[in-house]
Design a protein around this motif. Structure first.
Motif, PDB file in Angstrom:
ATOM      1  N   ALA A  27      30.430  43.927  26.965  1.00  0.00           N
ATOM      2  CA  ALA A  27      31.295  43.998  25.795  1.00  0.00           C
ATOM      3  C   ALA A  27      30.811  43.048  24.697  1.00  0.00           C
ATOM      4  CB  ALA A  27      32.724  43.651  26.194  1.00  0.00           C
ATOM      5  N   THR A  28      30.936  43.494  23.462  1.00  0.00           N
ATOM      6  CA  THR A  28      30.415  42.732  22.329  1.00  0.00           C
ATOM      7  C   THR A  28      30.985  41.309  22.278  1.00  0.00           C
ATOM      8  OG1 THR A  28      30.156  44.777  21.063  1.00  0.00           O
ATOM      9  CG2 THR A  28      30.190  42.720  19.822  1.00  0.00           C
ATOM     10  N   ALA A  29      32.284  41.158  22.471  1.00  0.00           N
ATOM     11  CA  ALA A  29      32.901  39.827  22.404  1.00  0.00           C
ATOM     12  C   ALA A  29      32.365  38.920  23.502  1.00  0.00           C
ATOM     13  CB  ALA A  29      34.419  39.946  22.510  1.00  0.00           C
ATOM     14  N   ALA A  30      32.158  39.487  24.694  1.00  0.00           N
ATOM     15  CA  ALA A  30      31.635  38.698  25.805  1.00  0.00           C
ATOM     16  C   ALA A  30      30.194  38.284  25.539  1.00  0.00           C
ATOM     17  CB  ALA A  30      31.743  39.494  27.101  1.00  0.00           C
ATOM     18  N   VAL A  31      29.392  39.181  24.947  1.00  0.00           N
ATOM     19  CA  VAL A  31      28.008  38.836  24.591  1.00  0.00           C
ATOM     20  C   VAL A  31      27.998  37.674  23.613  1.00  0.00           C
ATOM     21  CG1 VAL A  31      25.915  39.636  23.438  1.00  0.00           C
ATOM     22  CG2 VAL A  31      27.085  41.148  25.052  1.00  0.00           C
ATOM     23  N   GLU A  32      28.889  37.706  22.640  1.00  0.00           N
ATOM     24  CA  GLU A  32      28.947  36.617  21.651  1.00  0.00           C
ATOM     25  C   GLU A  32      29.291  35.283  22.312  1.00  0.00           C
ATOM     26  OE1 GLU A  32      31.746  38.138  18.878  1.00  0.00           O
ATOM     27  OE2 GLU A  32      30.303  39.480  17.899  1.00  0.00           O
ATOM     28  N   ARG A  33      30.189  35.308  23.277  1.00  0.00           N
ATOM     29  CA  ARG A  33      30.522  34.068  23.999  1.00  0.00           C
ATOM     30  C   ARG A  33      29.332  33.579  24.818  1.00  0.00           C
ATOM     31  NH1 ARG A  33      35.678  36.788  24.425  1.00  0.00           N
ATOM     32  NH2 ARG A  33      35.145  37.669  26.474  1.00  0.00           N
ATOM     33  N   LEU A  34      28.604  34.524  25.403  1.00  0.00           N
ATOM     34  CA  LEU A  34      27.422  34.168  26.191  1.00  0.00           C
ATOM     35  C   LEU A  34      26.359  33.502  25.324  1.00  0.00           C
ATOM     36  CD1 LEU A  34      24.347  35.236  27.110  1.00  0.00           C
ATOM     37  CD2 LEU A  34      25.833  34.340  28.886  1.00  0.00           C
ATOM     38  N   VAL A  35      26.182  33.987  24.112  1.00  0.00           N
ATOM     39  CA  VAL A  35      25.198  33.399  23.201  1.00  0.00           C
ATOM     40  C   VAL A  35      25.525  31.927  22.953  1.00  0.00           C
ATOM     41  CG1 VAL A  35      24.319  33.439  20.831  1.00  0.00           C
ATOM     42  CG2 VAL A  35      24.587  35.584  22.108  1.00  0.00           C
ATOM     43  N   ALA A  36      26.784  31.626  22.711  1.00  0.00           N
ATOM     44  CA  ALA A  36      27.192  30.231  22.477  1.00  0.00           C
ATOM     45  C   ALA A  36      26.976  29.378  23.720  1.00  0.00           C
ATOM     46  CB  ALA A  36      28.655  30.192  22.051  1.00  0.00           C
ATOM     47  N   LEU A  37      27.319  29.916  24.881  1.00  0.00           N
ATOM     48  CA  LEU A  37      27.146  29.170  26.127  1.00  0.00           C
ATOM     49  C   LEU A  37      25.663  28.913  26.414  1.00  0.00           C
ATOM     50  CD1 LEU A  37      29.722  31.051  28.382  1.00  0.00           C
ATOM     51  CD2 LEU A  37      29.906  28.685  27.580  1.00  0.00           C
ATOM     52  N   SER A  38      24.812  29.893  26.152  1.00  0.00           N
ATOM     53  CA  SER A  38      23.381  29.754  26.446  1.00  0.00           C
ATOM     54  C   SER A  38      22.762  28.644  25.619  1.00  0.00           C
ATOM     55  CB  SER A  38      22.652  31.074  26.173  1.00  0.00           C
ATOM     56  OG  SER A  38      23.130  32.096  27.009  1.00  0.00           O
ATOM     57  N   GLY A  39      23.147  28.582  24.355  1.00  0.00           N
ATOM     58  CA  GLY A  39      22.619  27.521  23.514  1.00  0.00           C
ATOM     59  C   GLY A  39      23.050  26.151  23.985  1.00  0.00           C
ATOM     60  N   ALA A  40      24.244  26.068  24.513  1.00  0.00           N
ATOM     61  CA  ALA A  40      24.769  24.771  24.953  1.00  0.00           C
ATOM     62  C   ALA A  40      24.087  24.261  26.206  1.00  0.00           C
ATOM     63  CB  ALA A  40      26.279  24.882  25.192  1.00  0.00           C
ATOM     64  N   VAL A  41      23.525  25.169  27.022  1.00  0.00           N
ATOM     65  CA  VAL A  41      22.897  24.730  28.276  1.00  0.00           C
ATOM     66  C   VAL A  41      21.368  24.742  28.194  1.00  0.00           C
ATOM     67  CG1 VAL A  41      24.867  25.465  29.643  1.00  0.00           C
ATOM     68  CG2 VAL A  41      22.971  27.048  29.301  1.00  0.00           C
ATOM     69  N   GLY A  42      20.820  24.921  26.995  1.00  0.00           N
ATOM     70  CA  GLY A  42      19.387  24.728  26.819  1.00  0.00           C
ATOM     71  C   GLY A  42      18.514  25.951  26.958  1.00  0.00           C
ATOM     72  N   ALA A  43      19.046  27.134  26.702  1.00  0.00           N
ATOM     73  CA  ALA A  43      18.186  28.316  26.688  1.00  0.00           C
ATOM     74  C   ALA A  43      17.115  28.152  25.617  1.00  0.00           C
ATOM     75  CB  ALA A  43      19.009  29.569  26.418  1.00  0.00           C
ATOM     76  N   ARG A  44      15.892  28.559  25.934  1.00  0.00           N
ATOM     77  CA  ARG A  44      14.794  28.419  24.973  1.00  0.00           C
ATOM     78  C   ARG A  44      14.977  29.333  23.769  1.00  0.00           C
ATOM     79  NH1 ARG A  44      11.015  29.729  28.138  1.00  0.00           N
ATOM     80  NH2 ARG A  44      10.319  31.757  27.358  1.00  0.00           N
ATOM     81  N   LYS A  45      15.480  30.547  24.020  1.00  0.00           N
ATOM     82  CA  LYS A  45      15.627  31.529  22.958  1.00  0.00           C
ATOM     83  C   LYS A  45      16.668  32.556  23.378  1.00  0.00           C
ATOM     84  CE  LYS A  45      12.655  34.280  19.886  1.00  0.00           C
ATOM     85  NZ  LYS A  45      11.272  34.776  19.698  1.00  0.00           N
ATOM     86  N   VAL A  46      17.459  33.029  22.446  1.00  0.00           N
ATOM     87  CA  VAL A  46      18.446  34.076  22.699  1.00  0.00           C
ATOM     88  C   VAL A  46      18.256  35.135  21.615  1.00  0.00           C
ATOM     89  CG1 VAL A  46      20.887  34.644  22.954  1.00  0.00           C
ATOM     90  CG2 VAL A  46      20.052  32.400  23.681  1.00  0.00           C
ATOM     91  N   VAL A  47      18.000  36.380  22.031  1.00  0.00           N
ATOM     92  CA  VAL A  47      17.644  37.434  21.085  1.00  0.00           C
ATOM     93  C   VAL A  47      18.509  38.665  21.323  1.00  0.00           C
ATOM     94  CG1 VAL A  47      15.795  38.879  20.163  1.00  0.00           C
ATOM     95  CG2 VAL A  47      15.259  36.615  21.083  1.00  0.00           C
ATOM     96  N   ALA A  48      19.238  39.097  20.308  1.00  0.00           N
ATOM     97  CA  ALA A  48      20.013  40.341  20.404  1.00  0.00           C
ATOM     98  C   ALA A  48      19.066  41.528  20.394  1.00  0.00           C
ATOM     99  CB  ALA A  48      20.993  40.441  19.242  1.00  0.00           C
ATOM    100  N   LEU A  49      19.268  42.475  21.299  1.00  0.00           N
ATOM    101  CA  LEU A  49      18.417  43.657  21.367  1.00  0.00           C
ATOM    102  C   LEU A  49      18.956  44.747  20.439  1.00  0.00           C
ATOM    103  CD1 LEU A  49      17.615  43.977  25.171  1.00  0.00           C
ATOM    104  CD2 LEU A  49      16.602  42.485  23.439  1.00  0.00           C
ATOM    105  N   LYS A  50      18.047  45.503  19.845  1.00  0.00           N
ATOM    106  CA  LYS A  50      18.430  46.579  18.934  1.00  0.00           C
ATOM    107  C   LYS A  50      18.677  47.850  19.743  1.00  0.00           C
ATOM    108  CE  LYS A  50      15.937  44.650  14.986  1.00  0.00           C
ATOM    109  NZ  LYS A  50      14.856  44.853  13.982  1.00  0.00           N
ATOM    110  N   VAL A  51      19.830  47.884  20.393  1.00  0.00           N
ATOM    111  CA  VAL A  51      20.229  49.044  21.187  1.00  0.00           C
ATOM    112  C   VAL A  51      21.640  49.439  20.780  1.00  0.00           C
ATOM    113  CG1 VAL A  51      18.749  48.551  23.171  1.00  0.00           C
ATOM    114  CG2 VAL A  51      21.021  47.539  23.050  1.00  0.00           C
TER     115      VAL A  51
END
Length: 304
Positions: free
Chosen positions: A167-191
């Protein structure tokens, strides 16, 4: 041992398959795709527009047409696989390479898959998370999901390259969480939607019916289905895996580890994406995006 790997929907681009269409053998396959599909793909691949090409209803048939054109060129040169796998929708190409499907059947089947998925309401998306393990991303996805807002690991592309889908809202929350725990890169896919997630369940019954109605033969060589990541020559297992793949995780990292034992690996299509992923696990792969590399390919002579 020769392994063939077939790219999926994420590799489509304007201009794809150019040299494959200039080869008489490849051109014949693309021309056949134009005849069978409700909308021809050759001009769409060559000239776009991009927004139309990347739409699921066009992207999946386009990439399979290019994959099958590349396969025909290899076959014409006498190069056949000993094991095959395809990434996401690319699995249909792999089944053709293994002799499970013929070309016409593969093209018709991918058209059905694309239509069923494109007809679903657009309620989700996909995002790649780099630099974290799949296990850590799975934990974050569970934390980001909410009631009526599922989020799962859709693809394990490499040990540090995971794609979440939901779900779009859940993906957006995941993006914020990933940045907080040190993900190197987070990229939205064009699908257009959340592939390989529970949000594809609305297409599952129609897809299962289409797959089970499709004439198939037992494979000539082992297939590594996305849903299992394990080689098999058992046709019922292959059929079940092809059906569940619509909502199941693509276990590409496990698949690559199986394929890494091959002396020669070939990415069959107009893409370098899978060759790049294979380098990440220490395996060398020839990409058919390079026509010169294809000319160097030869079927190994059997040992005396």
């Amino acid at each position: 041992m020769i392994g063939f790997v077939f790219p999926g929907q994420g590799t489509v681009r304007v201009g794809m398959g150019g040299w494959l269409r200039r080869d008489p053998v490849g051109a014949a396959v693309v021309a056949r795709a134009d005849e069978l599909l409700s909308e021809p793909v050759s001009q769409l691949c060559a000239r776009g527009p991009l927004d139309k090409l990347v739409d699921t209803s066009h992207a999946q048939p386009a990439v399979i047409a290019c994959n099958l054109a590349a396969l025909a060129i290899l076959r014409e040169r006498g190069v056949e696989p000993d094991i095959v796998a395809g990434h996401s929708v690319g699995e249909i190409s792999a089944l053709c390479a293994a002799g499970v499907l013929d070309v016409d059947t593969a093209l018709r089947l991918v058209a059905t898959r694309a239509r069923l998925m494109a007809d679903l309401p657009e309620t989700g998306g996909m995002t790649a998370v780099l630099g974290l393990t799949p296990q850590r991303v799975e934990e974050l996805a569970a934390e980001a999901a909410g009631p009526g807002e599922p989020l799962v690991v859709g693809l394990e592309n490499a040990p540090d390259h995971t794609v979440v889908s939901g779900a779009t809202a859940a993906v957006e929350r995941l993006v914020a969480l990933s940045g907080a725990v040190g993900a190197r890169k987070v990229v939205a896919l064009k699908v257009s939607n959340a592939f390989h997630s529970p949000l594809m369940a609305g297409a599952l019954d129609g897809w299962a019916e289409a797959v089970r109605a499709t004439p198939m033969r037992s494979p000539r060589v082992p297939v590594v289905p996305n849903a299992t990541g394990e080689p098999t020559t058992d046709l019922p297992t292959i059929v079940d895996a092809l059906i569940t793949q619509l909502t199941a995780r693509v276990r590409w990292t496990a698949t690559m580890r199986v394929l890494a034992d091959a002396e020669t690996l070939v990415e069959v299509g107009d893409s370098k994406v899978l060759a790049g992923l294979l380098r990440g696990v220490g395996a060398s792969c020839v990409s058919m995006a390079d026509p010169a590399a294809v000319r160097r390919l030869r079927r190994p002579e059997p040992a005396a």
